[in-house]
Every structure is written in C-alpha cells, then in structure tokens.
Design an enzyme around this catalytic site. Structure first.
Site, PDB file in Angstrom:
ATOM      1  N   SER A  93       0.828  -1.202   0.000  1.00  0.00           N
ATOM      2  CA  SER A  93       0.000   0.000   0.000  1.00  0.00           C
ATOM      3  C   SER A  93       0.866   1.258   0.000  1.00  0.00           C
ATOM      4  O   SER A  93       1.652   1.466  -0.925  1.00  0.00           O
ATOM      5  CB  SER A  93      -0.955  -0.040   1.196  1.00  0.00           C
ATOM      6  OG  SER A  93      -1.970   0.930   1.059  1.00  0.00           O
ATOM      7  N   ASP A 194     -10.097  -5.338  -3.774  1.00  0.00           N
ATOM      8  CA  ASP A 194      -9.407  -4.485  -2.800  1.00  0.00           C
ATOM      9  C   ASP A 194     -10.353  -3.339  -2.455  1.00  0.00           C
ATOM     10  O   ASP A 194     -10.739  -2.562  -3.333  1.00  0.00           O
ATOM     11  CB  ASP A 194      -8.111  -3.962  -3.428  1.00  0.00           C
ATOM     12  CG  ASP A 194      -7.236  -3.172  -2.462  1.00  0.00           C
ATOM     13  OD1 ASP A 194      -7.784  -2.524  -1.555  1.00  0.00           O
ATOM     14  OD2 ASP A 194      -6.007  -3.183  -2.632  1.00  0.00           O
ATOM     15  N   HIS A 224      -7.197  -6.089   0.635  1.00  0.00           N
ATOM     16  CA  HIS A 224      -6.085  -5.143   0.569  1.00  0.00           C
ATOM     17  C   HIS A 224      -4.843  -5.598   1.343  1.00  0.00           C
ATOM     18  O   HIS A 224      -3.734  -5.559   0.827  1.00  0.00           O
ATOM     19  CB  HIS A 224      -6.543  -3.761   1.080  1.00  0.00           C
ATOM     20  CG  HIS A 224      -5.469  -2.731   0.978  1.00  0.00           C
ATOM     21  ND1 HIS A 224      -4.947  -2.326  -0.236  1.00  0.00           N
ATOM     22  CD2 HIS A 224      -4.804  -2.031   1.936  1.00  0.00           C
ATOM     23  CE1 HIS A 224      -4.006  -1.422  -0.018  1.00  0.00           C
ATOM     24  NE2 HIS A 224      -3.897  -1.218   1.288  1.00  0.00           N
TER      25      HIS A 224
END
Length: 248
Positions: A93, A194, A224
């Site tokens: 991320s 996600d 995610h």
C-alpha cells in the site's frame, strides 16, 4: 510513546542480499512481519522499520508527514546498502509508494522492486476537500483490516488522521511523475478485490515504469492487506523466487 503490541520493527542480519519492507498508512510492521520472517528464514538480511507516527496513536500519526516516513525508510535502506551487495525494496500500500520512491531516488542501489497493492492514487474526488477538511475534522473512519480471512486482523488504527493523509496525497504527483526512472526488475502483486486501493493505482505504475522485467500477479483470494490474508504464502514464495532469479 508506548508501541502497540505486535507493532515493533523487525531486523535480521543474514546473507549479502538485503530486503527492505515498508508497511502501509495507519498500519504497522505487524502487517508484514510473517513476510519478513519468511525472508529471514531464507537467510536474507531484512529490515522492516516502524514508520514515524505508526503503531502508537492516530493522533501521533497526525503530527507526522510523508517526508518523515520516507526518511525512516531511506535510513533503513541506507543501512542495508552499507551491509549488503544487493538490496531489494518492497512494500504494501503506502509502503509500495515508499518503495517506488526509493527506487526512483536511489536507482543504482536498488536491485529489484516488489509491490503489493501499491497506492499512488485512490481516484476519490472527495480527497480534493482535504486541504480544508483536515482543519475542521482531525480524523475519519479507519481503513484497517481489509482482510478476507475471518481469523486475521491487522494491528492498525481505527481512525484515519486527515493531516497525515493529506501529506501522503500530496506526494503522489511526484512519485507518478518520476516512475519512468524505475528501471529495476519489478514484481507487482495486486488483489482482485481491494476495498482500499483501486486497481487503477497498479495500472498507473505498470504503465509508467521503464522496467523491462515486469511480472504482475493477481491475488484472487485476498483483500487489501494481502500479506496477512489467504494469499500471504503466494506473496512470500513469489518474492523469494523473484529475488533468487534476479540475483542469479
């Protein structure tokens, strides 16, 4: 400031190939700890720092910004460069954005790049209001523990601090602008579903890097925080295979 249980940084001194792991926004090293331990078990030298403002309170995170997180990631990277013959940079991320930025800024010292659901855009028009809203509302609902596996949770904040978020958003244009400077072998793993970062973010990266050696893997069973999800083993084994292949 006390650190949340499980959010401590991780370091292992192994062989002459190093790997820097960077965790995500509002998260902590816990989200990448199994991955780090798996890399260490392969006798790779590993650094997984706790980024400033993370793993304590969201209020503390709101007193930090992108430059602080990047500085800590680059400090750990520099330690690996001094110690190892080859260094790979990886992240989840926001950690993927940090990894990409390090590859852009320190190209000669990065042997390869591994990105998991990297975030360089969210495609959310509401973000345009952040410069004003951050002064009126300190935080909004959290984004943590987007995990398909019902028995796993992420050590992360239940609030999203908006001043800190705005600093991250402001970093995106520079990261995206400089993506053509990324020439290293790239392994990108993204979740098919996600709920935090859209597929467009990975598409932007793949469309702009100059890397000739690019592998994209779609994770079909994870959300995610894929590093703690059903496909954690895929991420670990594929990243190890990637590192071994690139280092010959």
């Amino acid at each position: 400031m006390p650190v949340m249980p499980g959010a401590e940084p991780f370091a292992y001194d192994g062989g002459d190939t190093g790997v820097l792991l960077c965790h995500g926004f509002t998260g902590s090293p816990q989200s990448l700890r199994p991955w780090a331990e798996r890399l260490a078990a392969e006798d790779l030298t590993v650094r997984l720092p706790r980024l400033p403002g993370h793993g304590t309170t969201w209020q503390e995170l709101n007193r930090t910004q992108w430059d602080d997180w990047l500085a800590e990631a680059e400090r750990a990277f520099g330690e690996l460069v001094q110690r190892c013959d080859r260094v790979f940079v990886a992240g989840l991320s926001m950690g993927g954005a940090l990894a990409a930025r390090i590859a852009e800024r320190h190209s000669a010292n990065v042997a390869g790049l591994v990105l998991v659901n990297p975030c360089v855009t969210l495609g959310d028009p509401r973000l345009a209001a952040l410069p004003v809203v951050k002064h009126l509302v300190p935080s909004l609902a959290g984004i943590s523990s987007d995990i398909a596996a019902p028995d796993r949770t992420e050590v992360a904040y239940d609030r999203t601090p908006l001043k800190a978020l705005h600093s991250f958003v402001k970093a995106w244009p520079d990261i995206v602008r400089d993506l053509p400077q990324v020439t290293q072998p790239l392994l990108l793993l993204r979740s098919a579903e996600d709920h935090v970062v859209p597929a467009k973010s990975s598409q932007v990266i793949l469309s702009r890097v100059s890397s000739k050696d690019v592998t994209e893997i779609v994770l079909e069973r994870s959300y995610h925080v894929a590093t703690l999800d059903h496909d954690a083993e895929v991420i670990e084994s594929e990243s190890i295979a990637f590192i071994r292949r690139v280092t010959g």
